[in-house]
Design a protein around this motif. Structure first.
Motif, PDB file in Angstrom:
ATOM      1  N   LYS A   6       0.521  -1.205  -0.595  1.00 57.40           N
ATOM      2  CA  LYS A   6      -0.010   0.064  -0.075  1.00 57.40           C
ATOM      3  C   LYS A   6       0.710   0.840   0.190  1.00 57.40           C
ATOM      4  N   ASN A   7       2.319   1.098   0.539  1.00 53.75           N
ATOM      5  CA  ASN A   7       3.114   2.141   0.821  1.00 53.75           C
ATOM      6  C   ASN A   7       3.204   2.596  -0.749  1.00 53.75           C
ATOM      7  N   VAL A   9       1.130   2.041  -3.169  1.00 53.20           N
ATOM      8  CA  VAL A   9       0.560   1.788  -4.094  1.00 53.20           C
ATOM      9  C   VAL A   9       0.323   3.890  -4.162  1.00 53.20           C
ATOM     10  N   GLU A  10       0.552   4.053  -2.258  1.00 49.88           N
ATOM     11  CA  GLU A  10       0.004   6.046  -1.945  1.00 49.88           C
ATOM     12  C   GLU A  10       1.206   6.705  -2.523  1.00 49.88           C
ATOM     13  N   GLN A  11       2.613   6.734  -2.534  1.00 48.67           N
ATOM     14  CA  GLN A  11       4.178   7.060  -2.844  1.00 48.67           C
ATOM     15  C   GLN A  11       3.636   6.663  -4.374  1.00 48.67           C
ATOM     16  N   LYS A  13       1.063   7.301  -5.931  1.00 49.44           N
ATOM     17  CA  LYS A  13      -0.318   8.494  -6.247  1.00 49.44           C
ATOM     18  C   LYS A  13       0.276   9.691  -6.131  1.00 49.44           C
ATOM     19  N   THR A  14       1.163  10.077  -4.958  1.00 48.76           N
ATOM     20  CA  THR A  14       1.411  11.295  -4.083  1.00 48.76           C
ATOM     21  C   THR A  14       2.343  12.200  -6.162  1.00 48.76           C
TER      22      THR A  14
END
Length: 99
Positions: A6-7, A9-11, A13-14
């Protein structure tokens, strides 16, 4: 093949959010490089693939920004031409009326 965390994916997205504007591309590239470093340790092939996609994305965003600016310039030129034509027609009508 490793499953993205998830980390990651979040990064990512950023990074994608930062890549939307050409002005923030340096920050987006830095963010992506940090993500790529982490991914390389777990899956070098995935990192290579993501890097290719990223470079294409950055190129496409820059090209889109360039053509958007060109379109704005073209729109301004067309608007100025229409104003000039309108003024010329008004001047022509005045000259005809004065005759």
């Amino acid at each position: 093949m490793t499953v993205p965390s998830k980390n990651w994916v979040e990064q990512l997205k950023t990074c994608l959010d930062l890549a939307k504007a050409v002005e923030t591309h340096p920050e987006a590239n830095q963010c992506f490089d940090e993500l790529l470093t982490v991914i390389k340790t777990e899956s070098p092939q995935m990192a290579e693939l993501l890097n290719l996609i990223w470079q294409d994305l950055i190129s496409a965003r820059r090209a889109a920004s360039f053509w958007e600016q060109m379109s704005d310039v073209e729109k301004d030129m067309a608007s100025n031409m229409m104003e000039t034509m309108t003024q010329m027609r008004q001047n022509q009508l005045r000259l005809i009326q004065e005759m």
